[in-house]
Design a protein around this motif. Sequence first.
Motif, PDB file in Angstrom:
ATOM      1  N   TYR A 146      -4.708   2.126  -0.738  1.00 58.83           N
ATOM      2  CA  TYR A 146      -4.612   0.672  -0.892  1.00 58.83           C
ATOM      3  C   TYR A 146      -4.767   0.274  -2.352  1.00 58.83           C
ATOM      4  O   TYR A 146      -5.379   0.984  -3.152  1.00 58.83           O
ATOM      5  N   LYS A 147      -4.199  -0.866  -2.691  1.00 57.19           N
ATOM      6  CA  LYS A 147      -4.104  -1.341  -4.067  1.00 57.19           C
ATOM      7  C   LYS A 147      -5.432  -1.294  -4.810  1.00 57.19           C
ATOM      8  O   LYS A 147      -5.491  -0.889  -5.972  1.00 57.19           O
ATOM      9  N   TYR A 205      -3.500   7.108   3.357  1.00 60.71           N
ATOM     10  CA  TYR A 205      -3.208   5.705   3.077  1.00 60.71           C
ATOM     11  C   TYR A 205      -3.982   5.292   1.834  1.00 60.71           C
ATOM     12  O   TYR A 205      -5.190   5.471   1.765  1.00 60.71           O
ATOM     13  N   TYR A 243       0.868  -1.173   0.000  1.00 60.96           N
ATOM     14  CA  TYR A 243       0.000   0.000   0.000  1.00 60.96           C
ATOM     15  C   TYR A 243       0.906   1.224   0.000  1.00 60.96           C
ATOM     16  O   TYR A 243       2.108   1.132   0.236  1.00 60.96           O
TER      17      TYR A 243
END
Length: 121
Positions: A70-71, A68, A44
């Motif tokens: 994430y994929k 953050y 990530y």
Amino acid sequence: MNEFDSLINETNPIEKEEIYTESFRAGKRTYFFDVKKMKSSEYYITITESKKRLLRNGQFVYEKHHLYLYKEDFDKFITAINNTVDFVKGTQPELSSSLLFDDDKNQENLTPILNFEDLDK
């Protein structure tokens, strides 16, 4: 590390191994792009904006904001950021920082070099 960073590190057990990092300075801010690996071995991205602040007691601290990514959100994020940048470029006159400042490598000591002498004509 401020209180918020301590809290995140204590409550976010997914943050593990740092795989890759890239950063750049933009005036008084520094942006960090870090690839990290979760316990599940999936990667990530953490995007961090860091600003140096002077407290009243004369001590310097770094104020940080984290994002953050994430994929499963990469494609949506890239589409949204590209659309947003295209909108700004399409609606704002293009100005290069090298046209505005003497030293765009060290923008903490900004010195405008715009010439307004021809405005009186």
